[in-house]
Design a protein around this motif. Structure first.
Motif, PDB file in Angstrom:
ATOM      1  N   LEU A 208       1.109  -1.237   0.058  1.00  0.00           N
ATOM      2  CA  LEU A 208       0.451   0.061  -0.109  1.00  0.00           C
ATOM      3  C   LEU A 208       1.031   1.618  -0.262  1.00  0.00           C
ATOM      4  N   ALA A 209       2.353   1.186   0.799  1.00  0.00           N
ATOM      5  CA  ALA A 209       3.052   2.189   0.941  1.00  0.00           C
ATOM      6  C   ALA A 209       3.339   2.985  -0.854  1.00  0.00           C
ATOM      7  N   ASN A 211       2.724   1.340  -3.338  1.00  0.00           N
ATOM      8  CA  ASN A 211       2.511   1.814  -4.447  1.00  0.00           C
ATOM      9  C   ASN A 211       1.760   3.843  -4.271  1.00  0.00           C
ATOM     10  N   SER A 212       1.953   3.668  -3.199  1.00  0.00           N
ATOM     11  CA  SER A 212       0.857   5.045  -3.016  1.00  0.00           C
ATOM     12  C   SER A 212       1.717   6.383  -3.729  1.00  0.00           C
ATOM     13  N   TYR A 214       2.299   9.588  -3.032  1.00  0.00           N
ATOM     14  CA  TYR A 214       2.895  10.606  -2.142  1.00  0.00           C
ATOM     15  C   TYR A 214       3.758  10.027  -0.961  1.00  0.00           C
ATOM     16  N   THR A 241       7.520  10.735   3.321  1.00  0.00           N
ATOM     17  CA  THR A 241       6.550  11.620   2.566  1.00  0.00           C
ATOM     18  C   THR A 241       7.342  12.691   2.610  1.00  0.00           C
ATOM     19  N   ASP A 245       3.446  17.021   0.538  1.00  0.00           N
ATOM     20  CA  ASP A 245       2.540  15.869   0.559  1.00  0.00           C
ATOM     21  C   ASP A 245       1.925  14.929   2.405  1.00  0.00           C
ATOM     22  N   ALA A 249      -0.920  11.871   2.242  1.00  0.00           N
ATOM     23  CA  ALA A 249      -0.289  10.801   2.507  1.00  0.00           C
ATOM     24  C   ALA A 249      -1.451   9.744   4.033  1.00  0.00           C
ATOM     25  N   GLU A 252      -4.889   8.826   2.768  1.00  0.00           N
ATOM     26  CA  GLU A 252      -5.093   8.040   2.159  1.00  0.00           C
ATOM     27  C   GLU A 252      -4.784   6.846   2.638  1.00  0.00           C
ATOM     28  N   LEU A 253      -3.172   6.716   2.936  1.00  0.00           N
ATOM     29  CA  LEU A 253      -2.994   5.588   3.906  1.00  0.00           C
ATOM     30  C   LEU A 253      -3.580   4.890   5.224  1.00  0.00           C
ATOM     31  N   SER A 256      -6.726   3.493   3.185  1.00  0.00           N
ATOM     32  CA  SER A 256      -6.188   2.074   2.385  1.00  0.00           C
ATOM     33  C   SER A 256      -6.135   1.315   3.370  1.00  0.00           C
TER      34      SER A 256
END
Length: 265
Positions: A208-209, A211-212, A214, A241, A245, A249, A252-253, A256
């Motif tokens: 997950l991280a 592919n982010s 940010y 980050t 960002d 980040a 979003e994370l 996710s």
């Protein structure tokens, strides 16, 4: 009693002669004082410009300090000129300087807090623990720096509130600067059962991280067991980050990770 005309004429003539001497003597003093003032004001202006231009050659020297020190240099020259002008008229400048010094000391004691803010402002501008546009936290004060003055610093809090902090307050406490280093780390910690497949969870969170958009590639994101209990363990996803960002980040994370692990409210 009758006045002697001869004595009266002699007295008037003596007074006229004395007045003539005084006029001649002080006329030269007045002319000299005027010339000193003209030359002094020109010299003070030149010194101000030289100091301002000279400090401008110093890399990174703050504009506010350039103005401050150039003005100080100008007023020092003007003070010296005034002392010289007073000396033209025979005034004892030594005692006057002592009196001015005593008055200055009294004013300094009365304005002790203000002078502390000025001194702190000079140190903040010279050493730059915070700069305009940086987000800082100093004690209970936090916000984005908008202006650093000689007396106080203006900030804008994260929720848009106007803040004005005395420079002495900012200088005497540790400064936490969130912007200066250009990158920030964040940890997201979740609790799972010991029976859960850690390797699978580790791979999922790390992916997950990675592919982010940010998250920085270096240092690479990592997932590890932060704390191990009898029936549960705390798993932490750590990533880096850029400062702009960081919040994107984190939002979003968090979303996710919650969705991937099916975390309940």
């Amino acid at each position: 009693m009758e006045l002697d005309p001869q004595n009266s004429l002699s007295a008037i003539q003596a007074a006229i002669d004395q007045a003539r001497v005084l006029i001649v003597t002080y006329s030269f003093s007045v002319i000299g004082a005027i010339l000193l003032l003209i030359v002094g004001f020109l010299a003070a202006r030149l010194v101000e410009r030289w100091v301002y231009a000279g400090l401008g050659q110093v890399s990174g020297f703050d504009m506010t300090l350039r103005r401050f020190f150039s003005k100080i240099a100008r007023y020092m020259v003007l003070g010296l000129v005034i002392v010289m002008v007073l000396g033209q008229f025979g005034i004892q400048t030594a005692s006057m300087i002592a009196a001015i010094g005593a008055v200055g000391l009294a004013i300094g004691l009365a304005l002790q807090g203000t002078l502390q803010n000025i001194a702190a402002g000079i140190m903040l501008l010279a050493l730059r623990p915070l700069r305009i546009g940086e987000y800082v936290e100093v004690g209970s004060i936090s916000g984005t720096v908008e202006e650093i003055g000689l007396f106080a610093t203006r900030l804008r809090s994260a929720d848009g509130i106007y803040l004005l902090a005395p420079n002495s307050t900012l200088w005497t406490q540790p400064v936490k600067n969130f912007t200066r280093n250009g990158a920030r780390r964040n940890d997201i910690t979740v609790t799972i059962d010991n029976a859960d497949d850690f390797d699978k969870i580790q791979a999922t969170l790390t992916a997950l991280a990675v592919n982010s958009p940010y998250v920085k590639e270096t240092p690479a994101p990592d997932t590890f067991i932060a704390e191990l209990g009898e029936t549960t363990m705390s798993v932490t996803l750590r990533y880096w980050t850029t400062v702009p960002d960081f919040l994107f980040a984190k939002i979003e994370l968090n979303k996710s990770v919650r969705k991937a692990l099916n975390v309940k409210e």
